[in-house]
Design a protein around this motif. Sequence first.
Motif, PDB file in Angstrom:
ATOM      1  N   ASN A  83       0.826  -1.205   0.000  1.00 49.60           N
ATOM      2  CA  ASN A  83       0.000   0.000   0.000  1.00 49.60           C
ATOM      3  C   ASN A  83       0.861   1.256   0.000  1.00 49.60           C
ATOM      4  O   ASN A  83       0.605   2.214  -0.748  1.00 49.60           O
TER       5      ASN A  83
ATOM      6  N   ALA B  28       2.440   1.799  -3.399  1.00 52.91           N
ATOM      7  CA  ALA B  28       1.478   2.303  -4.379  1.00 52.91           C
ATOM      8  C   ALA B  28       1.198   3.787  -4.153  1.00 52.91           C
ATOM      9  O   ALA B  28       1.127   4.576  -5.111  1.00 52.91           O
ATOM     10  N   ILE B  29       1.039   4.176  -2.893  1.00 59.20           N
ATOM     11  CA  ILE B  29       0.791   5.587  -2.586  1.00 59.20           C
ATOM     12  C   ILE B  29       2.005   6.433  -2.958  1.00 59.20           C
ATOM     13  O   ILE B  29       1.877   7.517  -3.545  1.00 59.20           O
TER      14      ILE B  29
ATOM     15  N   MET C  29       2.106   6.917  -6.677  1.00 56.79           N
ATOM     16  CA  MET C  29       1.066   7.849  -7.105  1.00 56.79           C
ATOM     17  C   MET C  29       1.463   9.283  -6.782  1.00 56.79           C
ATOM     18  O   MET C  29       1.309  10.191  -7.611  1.00 56.79           O
TER      19      MET C  29
ATOM     20  N   GLY D 279      -5.773  11.758  -5.242  1.00 57.16           N
ATOM     21  CA  GLY D 279      -5.302  10.426  -5.607  1.00 57.16           C
ATOM     22  C   GLY D 279      -5.366   9.456  -4.441  1.00 57.16           C
ATOM     23  O   GLY D 279      -5.703   8.282  -4.614  1.00 57.16           O
ATOM     24  N   MET D 280      -5.057   9.927  -3.237  1.00 57.31           N
ATOM     25  CA  MET D 280      -5.128   9.060  -2.063  1.00 57.31           C
ATOM     26  C   MET D 280      -6.556   8.597  -1.819  1.00 57.31           C
ATOM     27  O   MET D 280      -6.798   7.438  -1.453  1.00 57.31           O
TER      28      MET D 280
ATOM     29  N   GLU E 295      -8.981   8.425  -4.186  1.00 59.01           N
ATOM     30  CA  GLU E 295      -9.407   7.574  -5.297  1.00 59.01           C
ATOM     31  C   GLU E 295      -8.833   6.164  -5.183  1.00 59.01           C
ATOM     32  O   GLU E 295      -9.491   5.187  -5.555  1.00 59.01           O
ATOM     33  N   MET E 296      -7.613   6.054  -4.671  1.00 51.70           N
ATOM     34  CA  MET E 296      -6.995   4.732  -4.548  1.00 51.70           C
ATOM     35  C   MET E 296      -7.796   3.825  -3.626  1.00 51.70           C
ATOM     36  O   MET E 296      -8.042   2.657  -3.936  1.00 51.70           O
ATOM     37  N   VAL E 297      -8.210   4.346  -2.492  1.00 52.42           N
ATOM     38  CA  VAL E 297      -8.928   3.498  -1.536  1.00 52.42           C
ATOM     39  C   VAL E 297     -10.367   3.252  -1.980  1.00 52.42           C
ATOM     40  O   VAL E 297     -10.948   2.201  -1.694  1.00 52.42           O
TER      41      VAL E 297
ATOM     42  N   ALA F 230     -11.502   3.064  -5.143  1.00 57.04           N
ATOM     43  CA  ALA F 230     -11.620   2.492  -6.490  1.00 57.04           C
ATOM     44  C   ALA F 230     -12.527   1.268  -6.519  1.00 57.04           C
ATOM     45  O   ALA F 230     -12.435   0.382  -5.667  1.00 57.04           O
TER      46      ALA F 230
ATOM     47  N   ASP G  93     -11.054  -3.324  -3.132  1.00 61.15           N
ATOM     48  CA  ASP G  93      -9.931  -3.952  -2.427  1.00 61.15           C
ATOM     49  C   ASP G  93     -10.169  -4.043  -0.927  1.00 61.15           C
ATOM     50  O   ASP G  93      -9.400  -4.693  -0.214  1.00 61.15           O
TER      51      ASP G  93
END
Length: 203
Positions: free
Chosen positions: A81, A84-85, A88, A102-103, A105-107, A109, A114
């Motif tokens: 994780n 990935a952060i 990004m 972005g932080m 949107e990642m969680v 998505a 996930d």
Amino acid sequence: MTDAPEAKITHSRPHQVGRPSAARSRILTTADRLFYEEGIRSVGVHRVVDESAVTRVTLYRHFPSKDDLVVAYLQNRAAANEAAITAMLAEHAGDPRAGLRGMAEMVAAGGFADEHNGCAFINASAEHLDRSHPARAVATRHRKWIIDRTADLLRELGHPTPEAMAQILMMLRTGAVVGASLDDSPGIETNFLRAWDALVATI
């Protein structure tokens, strides 16, 4: 039937230096799937051994206790994780507002796909109520890492209290992840992002 509880450890096994063995990788991949999907306490070591196609001797060579395996499982998730952060944020270097978005949107998505069973770190902490348990230490460190990165971005934006706002955004994130795992709400991703954007827009 699950294995008898392991004796509590005070230190996790150090990371293996160099390329991990294929057996160790299989064990961790299997443990990750079983622990997240079914819960740590409901999965015995014998089950991990069987589904990893290794012997108990091999598993205990890499992970002397179930607690060691749990810690490694969480450390692997945290490392993935964080990587990935970090990647990004590198793409949005110099644009902290885009990094913050972005932080979120990642969680979120795929409707928190996930995190369909909730947050692995919260789940592990709930299964290990002793605050001195090493699994909780991994969870606490990872959450602090996310809060610190969020605060860095807020500070770059000029927020007057970046640490406090980072805590608020983490509370929003935590609530959304838990809510997504409990509620059949198709709009939760949109609502989470809207709330996140509203908080960031106050800067």
